[in-house]
Design a protein around this motif. Structure first.
Motif, PDB file in Angstrom:
ATOM      1  N   ILE A   1     107.818  49.469  23.384  1.00 43.32           N
ATOM      2  CA  ILE A   1     106.508  50.437  23.776  1.00 43.32           C
ATOM      3  C   ILE A   1     106.490  51.416  22.982  1.00 43.32           C
ATOM      4  CG2 ILE A   1     106.977  52.867  25.512  1.00 43.32           C
ATOM      5  CD1 ILE A   1     108.588  50.969  26.876  1.00 43.32           C
ATOM      6  N   THR A   2     105.523  51.728  22.619  1.00 40.95           N
ATOM      7  CA  THR A   2     104.741  52.648  21.369  1.00 40.95           C
ATOM      8  C   THR A   2     103.943  53.576  22.439  1.00 40.95           C
ATOM      9  OG1 THR A   2     102.584  50.829  21.087  1.00 40.95           O
ATOM     10  CG2 THR A   2     104.250  50.596  19.920  1.00 40.95           C
ATOM     11  N   PRO A   3     104.263  54.958  21.474  1.00 36.19           N
ATOM     12  CA  PRO A   3     103.114  55.761  21.738  1.00 36.19           C
ATOM     13  C   PRO A   3     101.560  55.230  22.229  1.00 36.19           C
ATOM     14  CG  PRO A   3     104.611  56.377  20.005  1.00 36.19           C
ATOM     15  CD  PRO A   3     104.533  55.616  20.344  1.00 36.19           C
ATOM     16  N   HIS A   4     101.306  54.461  21.805  1.00 37.13           N
ATOM     17  CA  HIS A   4     100.380  54.059  22.305  1.00 37.13           C
ATOM     18  C   HIS A   4      99.684  53.104  23.643  1.00 37.13           C
ATOM     19  CE1 HIS A   4      96.666  51.504  22.551  1.00 37.13           C
ATOM     20  NE2 HIS A   4      95.993  52.514  22.518  1.00 37.13           N
ATOM     21  N   LYS A   5     100.984  52.239  24.104  1.00 35.33           N
ATOM     22  CA  LYS A   5     101.132  51.497  25.130  1.00 35.33           C
ATOM     23  C   LYS A   5     101.788  53.122  25.593  1.00 35.33           C
ATOM     24  CE  LYS A   5     103.029  47.547  23.510  1.00 35.33           C
ATOM     25  NZ  LYS A   5     103.312  45.830  23.275  1.00 35.33           N
ATOM     26  N   LEU A   6     102.378  53.713  25.508  1.00 32.26           N
ATOM     27  CA  LEU A   6     102.574  54.319  26.822  1.00 32.26           C
ATOM     28  C   LEU A   6     100.864  55.607  28.165  1.00 32.26           C
ATOM     29  CD1 LEU A   6     105.890  56.269  25.794  1.00 32.26           C
ATOM     30  CD2 LEU A   6     105.681  55.198  27.992  1.00 32.26           C
ATOM     31  N   ARG A   7     100.527  55.917  26.392  1.00 32.96           N
ATOM     32  CA  ARG A   7      99.298  56.718  26.507  1.00 32.96           C
ATOM     33  C   ARG A   7      97.923  55.930  27.395  1.00 32.96           C
ATOM     34  NH1 ARG A   7      93.571  57.668  23.464  1.00 32.96           N
ATOM     35  NH2 ARG A   7      93.415  59.636  23.977  1.00 32.96           N
ATOM     36  N   SER A   8      98.103  54.894  26.921  1.00 32.37           N
ATOM     37  CA  SER A   8      97.475  53.346  27.712  1.00 32.37           C
ATOM     38  C   SER A   8      97.822  53.257  29.060  1.00 32.37           C
ATOM     39  CB  SER A   8      97.518  52.130  27.655  1.00 32.37           C
ATOM     40  OG  SER A   8      96.305  51.085  27.626  1.00 32.37           O
ATOM     41  N   THR A   9      99.438  53.001  29.543  1.00 31.40           N
ATOM     42  CA  THR A   9      99.713  53.483  30.952  1.00 31.40           C
ATOM     43  C   THR A   9      99.337  54.306  31.577  1.00 31.40           C
ATOM     44  OG1 THR A   9     101.553  51.406  29.517  1.00 31.40           O
ATOM     45  CG2 THR A   9     102.215  52.594  32.524  1.00 31.40           C
ATOM     46  N   TYR A  10      99.541  55.477  31.024  1.00 33.34           N
ATOM     47  CA  TYR A  10      99.365  56.458  32.163  1.00 33.34           C
ATOM     48  C   TYR A  10      97.262  56.903  31.952  1.00 33.34           C
ATOM     49  CZ  TYR A  10      98.512  61.835  32.737  1.00 33.34           C
ATOM     50  OH  TYR A  10      98.199  62.978  33.727  1.00 33.34           O
TER      51      TYR A  10
END
Length: 73
Positions: free
Chosen positions: A8-17
């Motif tokens: 899990i990357t910060p980009h994936k977390l941001r995209s999921t949000y």
């Protein structure tokens, strides 16, 4: 961050949000603002496929009733 079998990357977390926010609100302008996109078209480009899926789901949920007296052939 590593979970079993996931990276899990910060980009994936941001995209999921962003995805969750758009699904809940349907407000592309709100998502663009929260994600810091200067141009809403940037956001729209990423979430256009979701709109298409929502349209397909809505279309498949609609059942037109048959006219009285007409039977299926």
């Amino acid at each position: 961050m590593h979970l079993i079998g996931y990276h899990i990357t910060p980009h994936k977390l941001r995209s999921t949000y962003g995805t969750a926010l758009y699904r809940e609100t349907g407000d592309i302008y709100l998502v663009a603002d929260v994600l810091g996109h200067k141009d809403v078209n940037t956001t729209r480009k990423h979430y256009a496929a979701m709109d298409d899926d929502r349209r397909r789901q809505a279309a498949s949920a609609v059942r037109l009733r048959e006219e009285p007296g007409k039977e299926e052939e």
